[in-house]
Motif scaffolding. Structure first.
Motif, short mmCIF file in Angstrom:
data_model
loop_
_atom_site.label_atom_id
_atom_site.label_comp_id
_atom_site.label_asym_id
_atom_site.label_seq_id
_atom_site.Cartn_x
_atom_site.Cartn_y
_atom_site.Cartn_z
N ALA A 1 0.85 -1.20 0.00
CA ALA A 1 0.00 0.00 0.00
C ALA A 1 0.88 1.25 0.00
CB ALA A 1 -0.91 0.00 1.22
N LYS A 2 0.56 2.29 -0.84
CA LYS A 2 1.35 3.52 -0.97
C LYS A 2 0.46 4.73 -0.65
CE LYS A 2 4.36 1.58 -4.48
NZ LYS A 2 5.52 1.46 -3.69
N TRP A 3 0.26 5.15 0.63
CA TRP A 3 -0.46 6.39 1.03
C TRP A 3 0.31 7.08 2.15
CZ3 TRP A 3 -3.58 1.75 1.75
CH2 TRP A 3 -3.39 1.17 3.02
N ASP A 4 -0.09 8.37 2.31
CA ASP A 4 0.59 9.17 3.34
C ASP A 4 0.09 8.73 4.72
OD1 ASP A 4 1.89 10.95 4.85
OD2 ASP A 4 1.07 12.75 3.86
N THR A 5 0.99 8.38 5.52
CA THR A 5 0.59 7.86 6.83
C THR A 5 0.07 8.94 7.77
OG1 THR A 5 2.89 8.07 7.56
CG2 THR A 5 2.21 5.93 6.68
N GLN A 6 0.25 10.34 7.42
CA GLN A 6 -0.24 11.43 8.29
C GLN A 6 -1.73 11.75 8.02
OE1 GLN A 6 2.33 14.75 7.70
NE2 GLN A 6 4.13 13.77 8.76
N GLU A 7 -2.30 11.30 6.92
CA GLU A 7 -3.71 11.53 6.59
C GLU A 7 -4.51 10.28 6.82
OE1 GLU A 7 -4.05 12.92 2.67
OE2 GLU A 7 -2.88 14.75 2.98
N ASN A 8 -5.79 10.58 7.14
CA ASN A 8 -6.70 9.44 7.32
C ASN A 8 -7.15 8.97 5.95
OD1 ASN A 8 -8.58 7.55 8.00
ND2 ASN A 8 -9.74 8.89 9.40
N PRO A 9 -6.82 7.81 5.60
CA PRO A 9 -7.15 7.34 4.25
C PRO A 9 -8.67 7.15 4.07
CG PRO A 9 -6.19 5.58 5.52
CD PRO A 9 -6.06 6.85 6.37
N ILE A 10 -9.44 7.15 5.17
CA ILE A 10 -10.89 6.93 5.05
C ILE A 10 -11.65 8.27 4.90
CG2 ILE A 10 -12.87 5.82 6.18
CD1 ILE A 10 -10.94 4.10 7.73
N TYR A 11 -10.95 9.39 5.34
CA TYR A 11 -11.62 10.72 5.31
C TYR A 11 -11.89 11.17 3.89
CZ TYR A 11 -12.21 15.79 5.58
OH TYR A 11 -12.65 17.09 5.41
N LYS A 12 -13.17 11.77 3.65
CA LYS A 12 -13.57 12.36 2.37
C LYS A 12 -14.07 13.80 2.61
CE LYS A 12 -14.86 8.11 0.00
NZ LYS A 12 -15.92 7.42 -0.75
N SER A 13 -13.61 14.73 1.76
CA SER A 13 -13.98 16.16 1.91
C SER A 13 -15.46 16.36 1.59
CB SER A 13 -13.11 17.01 0.95
OG SER A 13 -13.54 18.35 1.04
N PRO A 14 -16.20 17.26 2.36
CA PRO A 14 -17.62 17.50 2.10
C PRO A 14 -17.86 18.49 0.98
CG PRO A 14 -16.93 18.66 4.05
CD PRO A 14 -15.73 17.88 3.64
N ILE A 15 -16.83 19.14 0.44
CA ILE A 15 -17.00 20.17 -0.60
C ILE A 15 -16.84 19.52 -1.95
CG2 ILE A 15 -16.07 22.32 -1.54
CD1 ILE A 15 -15.02 22.95 1.30
N ASN A 16 -17.77 19.86 -2.82
CA ASN A 16 -17.71 19.39 -4.21
C ASN A 16 -17.61 20.60 -5.12
OD1 ASN A 16 -17.96 16.68 -3.53
ND2 ASN A 16 -20.21 16.87 -3.40
N LYS A 17 -16.74 20.58 -6.05
CA LYS A 17 -16.54 21.68 -6.99
C LYS A 17 -17.02 21.27 -8.36
CE LYS A 17 -12.54 23.63 -4.63
NZ LYS A 17 -11.13 24.04 -4.75
N PHE A 18 -17.81 22.27 -9.02
CA PHE A 18 -18.29 22.04 -10.39
C PHE A 18 -17.92 23.24 -11.24
CE2 PHE A 18 -21.10 19.65 -7.63
CZ PHE A 18 -21.11 18.40 -8.22
N LYS A 19 -17.62 23.13 -12.45
CA LYS A 19 -17.24 24.20 -13.37
C LYS A 19 -18.33 24.36 -14.41
CE LYS A 19 -13.53 25.74 -16.37
NZ LYS A 19 -12.23 25.41 -16.98
#
Length: 839
Positions: free
Chosen positions: A810-828
């Motif tokens: 597995a290759k992820w940053d160990t300082q971030e929660n890999p399960i967390y998802k941002s509540p903001i969605n951006k549309f153009k």
């Protein structure tokens, strides 16, 4: 087996006798080698068969040589071979048989003739002095009175093909006298050697005292032929051939400096006066010197004792043919040419050849010791192989070891005895077998010698002399046998048996030979010249007369002597066939002994004699080929009856009269029920009251006597009753019962012994079977569960290992929660860009 078959001393008849003792002669040594390499049964069998057949064939051939020789007289017959004899009975010959039929193998001749001439050879010892037992220094006997070989004279009477064997004893005597002659090369290269030889006389005599108390020593020297190109012939070089300030004596070929003497001081004095000489080429003229030493016995002083010649040099040698370089072409004459001790004919005669030297050294019983330097060892070792009773020693550069060399070489030569014989008469051969120390037996060429003989040792030789034909005129011959290097010899006078004893009793011009036309000797006529016929009844001029031929035609036919013979003097003399055992006979040669009927590929089946083409059988045989035996023992059955009473004995074989019977004694009936099956029902009903005949048992089954026993071991066994049969039968309930059926031939009674207990099979035991099935089901279930559990464990371990591998990758940053998802969605807004451009 290898020494026996290769040996030429064993006759074919002996080899064939060895076959019966499981020592099989192989026909050729090639077959023997092949058999020994392979050693499989097939190879062994083939070689044995070939060897025996060829051995038999050769033995037959040898045995028939007497007939094949076509001997006309007794003398000719006995010269064919030692196994031939001559019948002297006047009436021995049958009609049609030639005179040569009197000569045959002794074994065959004894069956037909009582008066046989068969002279034998003989041996006689004429002089047989015992070998000498001599002690060191205490026996003052003269050398000629010492005996080392026994016997000394023999007389042998030889018949062709019959060996005469005698025993020869040799004993090496202690304190045997020795004459030693030292022959030295005095060319310039031997200068330092001469200084050491000057004291050789006294020193060598002192050392030789341990070997013999009677020792004499002499001295001679040699250089080269006194002609070019071997030496320089200028006047100055003839006086002093050496260069510089060296003082050398004039060159010479050979000089006898000192005759053999027991005065060692005289040897030292005379040798000390010698000077070195010189020559041009490297090889020396030593062969000239050796020849003169060998043949000039009176000048050298040789006695009839052990003669040693020590040849000392540091160079090679000239031999026959080399004299041509100096213009010398006459071959060496092998005679003595010494005058005042000098060889005077070196410029006239060529060097002797090696063969010539060997002959003269052997004739004069001289043993040669070559004392040569290391450089020329190979050359003189080759020469040693050509000269019997010679030795080679390595001489040091200054000859300081010459005494040790001489003693070692003498011990080597004297420890070996080799017998040689003089030239044998034509047709005479000799064979040696030596019996040496430690039980060693030698044959062939090695049979002439024994090695490692010490003083006082005795060795024996078995010597066989065989004549293969008579010499011309039958005169006596003399052969001499002696050990090489010794003067003693055995003189053997040979006499030859060339005529029979009855030859001397012959009657010349006997009336029995057609009124004096021949000599009647040994039961037959020996015709005078110009006469032929069994009784010398015809002259050679009458042989082809038509009137005489008419007497040789049977029944006035056209065939002379039935084409199987020749008409001689009006009488048929039958021809001989290639196989001497096949004979034509009869007045007209109309009979023979090989055209009778055959059986088993043998004339008259081997059970009779073929007489005039008709078999005369032995008393126990009959038939045209004597192949019908009158002996009925082969037709006797086990019950003592001929063909079991079911047939007739014809030619030793049963001919069954009842077609349903067969076998060697008509004992087999393939369509008949067996004895056991035939009597089963009656035995069953009388013993157990069961079976098909239990209701009629008394009426149908009372023909035999019944005896009941309670055990199978109590039934009669073979040998206790005649014609006994053991039976084992089964009844309707699958129970077995046992009985024997026997017939007493003398009383014609039938006896049956039966075991009164049935052997019935028992039913199966249910409980063990059920228990076994249940146990099997349980065990199989447990096994299946264990297998399932094992598979699950393996599967779980594989899945866990897979998870561990993915976790590591597995290759992820160990300082971030890999399960967390941002509540903001951006549309153009896709059309936002186009409005800005339009403005």
């Amino acid at each position: 087996m290898n020494n026996i078959w290769k040996s030429k001393d064993i006759s074919l008849a002996t080899k064939c006798r060895l076959v019966s003792g499981i020592v099989f002669p192989i026909a050729t040594y090639g077959c023997e080698t092949w058999m020994l390499k392979k050693m499989d049964l097939k190879s062994l069998f083939i070689c044995m068969l070939l060897g025996c057949l060829l051995c038999y064939s050769n033995a037959q051939q040898d045995g028939n040589d007497c007939i094949k020789a076509n001997a006309k007289s007794c003398g000719e017959c006995i010269q064919v071979g030692a196994n031939c004899g001559w019948c002297t009975e006047p009436d021995f010959l049958k009609q049609g048989e030639p005179t040569s039929a009197r000569c045959d193998v002794l074994e065959s001749l004894k069956k037909r003739c009582k008066e046989i001439e068969n002279p034998r050879g003989d041996k006689k010892v004429v002089l047989n002095k015992a070998v000498t037992n001599r002690n060191h220094g205490t026996d003052e006997r003269k050398p000629e009175d010492i005996t080392q070989i026994q016997p000394q004279k023999m007389e042998l009477t030889l018949r062709s093909g019959e060996p005469q064997t005698f025993e020869l004893k040799f004993k090496r005597a202690e304190d045997y006298p020795i004459d030693l002659y030292y022959l030295m090369d005095l060319s310039f290269s031997m200068k330092d050697d001469l200084e050491n030889v000057k004291n050789l006389g006294t020193n060598l005599m002192r050392e030789m005292q341990d070997i013999t108390s009677d020792f004499r020593i002499g001295f001679g020297s040699f250089v080269e032929k006194t002609v070019m190109p071997y030496i320089s012939t200028t006047p100055a070089k003839l006086l002093n051939p050496c260069t510089g300030d060296q003082n050398c004596t004039s060159p010479f070929s050979y000089k006898n400096v000192l005759k053999l003497t027991n005065n060692g001081n005289q040897f030292n004095t005379l040798v000390g006066q010698q000077q070195i000489s010189g020559n041009l080429d490297s090889p020396e003229g030593g062969f000239d010197a050796i020849m003169q030493v060998a043949v000039c016995g009176e000048h050298i002083g040789w006695r009839n004792v052990t003669r040693l010649l020590v040849f000392s040099t540091d160079a090679g040698f000239h031999f026959a043919g080399d004299g041509k370089l100096g213009g010398i072409v006459l071959p060496n004459d092998g005679k003595c040419h010494l005058e005042n001790g000098m060889y005077t004919m070196s410029h006239y005669y060529d060097y002797p050849s090696i063969a010539h030297l060997v002959q003269k050294l052997s004739d004069n019983n001289i043993q040669t010791i070559f004392a040569v330097t290391e450089e020329f060892q190979p050359v003189y070792k080759e020469l040693k192989n050509l000269i019997p009773k010679s030795a080679v020693g390595t001489l040091s550069s200054n000859s300081s070891n010459v005494i040790k060399l001489i003693i070692d070489a003498y011990n080597s030569l004297s420890s070996e005895v080799i017998l040689e014989n003089s030239k044998l008469p034509e047709g005479v051969t000799i064979n040696y077998v030596s019996h040496c120390k430690n039980g060693l037996v030698n044959t062939g060429e090695n049979g002439r010698k024994c090695s490692n003989i010490s003083i006082g040792d005795e060795v024996m030789f078995n010597i066989s002399i065989t004549a293969h034909k008579c010499p011309k005129k039958g005169q006596e011959e003399t052969v001499k046998i002696k050990p090489l290097g010794f003067t003693e010899e055995v003189e053997i006078k040979l006499k030859f048996v060339c005529e029979c004893e009855c030859h001397d009793k012959g009657i010349p011009n006997s009336p029995k030979c057609n009124d004096g036309n021949g000599t009647f000797e040994c039961g037959a006529c020996r015709c005078n010249e110009g006469r032929i016929g069994r009784l010398c009844e015809c002259s050679t001029e009458e042989v082809n007369s038509d009137d005489l031929d008419a007497n040789c035609r049977r029944d006035n036919g056209t065939d002379i002597c039935s084409t199987n013979g020749d008409c001689i003097c009006g009488e048929c003399v039958c021809k001989k066939r290639d196989n001497p055992s096949e004979i034509y006979s009869g007045k007209y040669c109309e009979c023979d002994n090989f055209n009778c009927d055959r059986s088993n590929n043998m004339i008259c089946g081997g059970n009779g004699e073929c007489v005039c083409r008709v078999c005369k059988c032995s008393p126990s045989y009959t038939g045209s080929a004597c192949d019908c035996s009158l002996n009925t023992s082969t037709c006797l059955a086990k019950n003592g009856q001929i063909c079991n009473g079911r047939g007739n004995c014809e030619c030793g074989t049963c001919k069954c009269t009842d077609p349903k019977f067969q076998g060697p004694t008509c004992e087999i009936c393939p369509t008949c029920p067996g004895v056991c099956a035939e009597h089963k029902e009656c035995v069953q009903c009388r013993t157990f009251n069961t079976g098909e005949k239990k209701d009629t048992c008394e009426a149908d089954c009372s023909y035999f006597n019944l005896t009941k026993v309670n055990d199978r071991d109590k039934l009669p066994q073979p040998g206790q009753a005649t014609a006994l049969t053991h039976c084992k039968e089964r009844d309707a309930s699958d129970c077995w019962f046992y009985f024997t059926y026997g017939v007493n031939n003398t009383e014609n009674d039938i006896h049956v012994h039966v075991v009164d207990v049935l052997e019935c099979p028992t039913g199966p035991d249910i409980i063990p079977i059920v228990a076994g099935v249940v146990a099997g089901i349980v065990l199989i279930g447990l096994a299946l569960l264990l297998i399932w559990k094992l598979l699950m464990i393996i599967h779980d371990r594989r899945e866990f290992a897979k998870f561990e591998k993915e976790k590591m990758n597995a290759k992820w940053d160990t300082q971030e929660n890999p399960i967390y998802k941002s509540p903001i969605n951006k549309f153009k807004n896709p059309s936002y860009g186009r409005k800005a451009a339009a403005v």
